[in-house]
Write an enzyme that holds these catalytic residues in place. Structure first.
Site, short mmCIF file in Angstrom:
data_model
loop_
_atom_site.label_atom_id
_atom_site.label_comp_id
_atom_site.label_asym_id
_atom_site.label_seq_id
_atom_site.Cartn_x
_atom_site.Cartn_y
_atom_site.Cartn_z
N ALA A 1 44.68 88.51 53.70
CA ALA A 1 44.99 89.77 53.02
C ALA A 1 45.54 89.46 51.63
CB ALA A 1 45.96 90.62 53.84
N SER B 1 51.44 91.84 51.86
CA SER B 1 50.26 92.34 52.57
C SER B 1 50.60 93.55 53.41
CB SER B 1 49.69 91.23 53.47
OG SER B 1 49.31 90.11 52.70
N ARG B 2 51.89 93.71 53.76
CA ARG B 2 52.31 94.84 54.59
C ARG B 2 52.54 96.12 53.78
NH1 ARG B 2 54.90 90.37 57.43
NH2 ARG B 2 54.29 90.40 59.63
N VAL C 1 56.03 88.11 42.81
CA VAL C 1 55.27 89.02 41.97
C VAL C 1 55.55 90.45 42.43
CG1 VAL C 1 52.96 89.72 41.21
CG2 VAL C 1 53.49 87.29 41.55
N GLY D 1 55.60 81.04 48.27
CA GLY D 1 56.23 82.07 47.47
C GLY D 1 57.74 82.13 47.69
N ARG D 2 58.47 82.40 46.64
CA ARG D 2 59.92 82.52 46.74
C ARG D 2 60.35 83.83 47.39
NH1 ARG D 2 62.32 78.46 43.74
NH2 ARG D 2 61.03 77.52 42.11
N GLN E 1 62.10 80.85 54.37
CA GLN E 1 60.95 80.05 54.79
C GLN E 1 60.77 78.85 53.85
OE1 GLN E 1 56.88 81.68 55.94
NE2 GLN E 1 56.49 81.03 53.82
N HIS F 1 49.45 86.16 45.92
CA HIS F 1 48.72 84.96 46.33
C HIS F 1 47.95 84.36 45.15
CE1 HIS F 1 48.98 87.15 50.31
NE2 HIS F 1 49.48 85.97 50.62
#
Length: 298
Positions: free
Chosen positions: A48, A202-203, A192, A163-164, A169, A53
């Site tokens: 997605a 994506s959500r 971003v 990604g930050r 994570q 990304h």
């Protein structure tokens, strides 16, 4: 050059050989200043793909000669009541994004390619995986680190880009790499945002127009906190914005607001100096969102 799509180990090995990333540069390798020929950067994703990304892919291209993107919705990192079954799967569109961004390889395995049916061994995220986000999603980071280590072992990248926005994570992946001596350089890419300030996710597609208005409280709270100087002031200012959103229609349901050490995700004291992460997670309607900002206390 067309994107090579690999769905299993044999196809992945053939793709690495075709790209010349098995230790000797292939004929297609073009050296760039500051980039070693034949090096490979991996951007792990669940598909997605969006502009966030794309920014990670562009960052990866600055660090390696070839870029690989993995597309795998990892069942191990979803809890029983989470959105694994409805998580967006848009492979055709994802491949188009990868082609447009100059990705050399897409690794898109099925679950039975990644995990044995009687899988028993995984990666433990330790105590750091049980706090903040981990306290609301038990076992989540164990699943994340297990799939990331498997991707590292299978794709064998020189560099991995995360990604930050998923700050905890990123910190845990870095800790795993250090603790287990994984020969991968981990690079963090900036969050971003959409023009209204909402962090890309994506959500976000799950949000109704009314949900989205309420969801803007996350980034607004971070901005309000960033204007303050001490931990107590930062948390108070951010909490005030979130409290107003809790009373909105639809309401914000807050999971946490924390000011944490970026290396350990433990809460910082009021006399802390240096970098901190102001992180927030909340639900709006059926959608759970996270966001954060890195601040420097002086």
């Amino acid at each position: 050059m067309d994107v090579i799509v690999a769905g299993n180990r044999a196809e992945l090995a053939a793709a690495r050989a075709a790209l010349g990333v098995t230790g000797a540069a292939g004929a297609d390798v073009v050296a760039r200043p500051g980039v070693a020929p034949g090096t490979l950067a991996l951007v792990p994703t669940m598909g997605a793909l969006h502009e966030g990304h794309r920014s990670l892919i562009r960052l990866a291209r600055e660090h390696a000669d070839h870029v690989a993107v993995s597309v795998f919705v990892n069942p191990l990192q979803f809890g029983p009541a989470e959105d694994f079954s409805r998580y967006p799967r848009t492979m055709e569109a994802d491949l188009a994004v990868c082609a447009a961004e100059g990705v050399s390889l897409v690794f898109a395995p099925a679950a039975d390619e990644m995990y044995l049916p009687d899988r028993q061994v995984g990666v433990s995220a330790g105590a750091m995986g049980t706090v903040v986000e981990g306290s609301f999603r038990p076992g989540h980071f164990d699943g994340v680190l297990t799939v990331v280590l498997k991707l590292f072992n299978l794709v064998r990248p020189d560099v991995a880009v995360f990604g930050r926005k998923d700050a905890q994570q990123l910190a845990l992946v870095r800790r795993m790499v250090a603790d287990l001596d994984v020969p991968v350089t981990v690079v963090g890419g900036e969050t971003v945002r959409e023009p209204d300030g909402l962090a890309l996710s994506s959500r976000n597609r799950y949000l109704s127009p009314a949900d989205r208005v309420t969801a803007l409280a996350l980034s607004a709270a971070l901005r309000a906190g960033a204007e303050r100087e001490t931990p107590e002031e930062i948390l108070r200012a951010a909490q005030a914005v979130l409290d107003a959103a809790v009373a909105a229609d639809p309401p914000l349901v807050l999971d946490y607001l924390v000011l944490a050490d970026p290396a350990t995700f433990s809460p910082v004291s009021d006399d802390h100096r240096g970098e901190v992460v102001l992180a927030v997670a909340a639900r709006v309607g059926t959608t759970r969102l996270i966001d954060n900002v890195v601040l420097t206390l002086i």
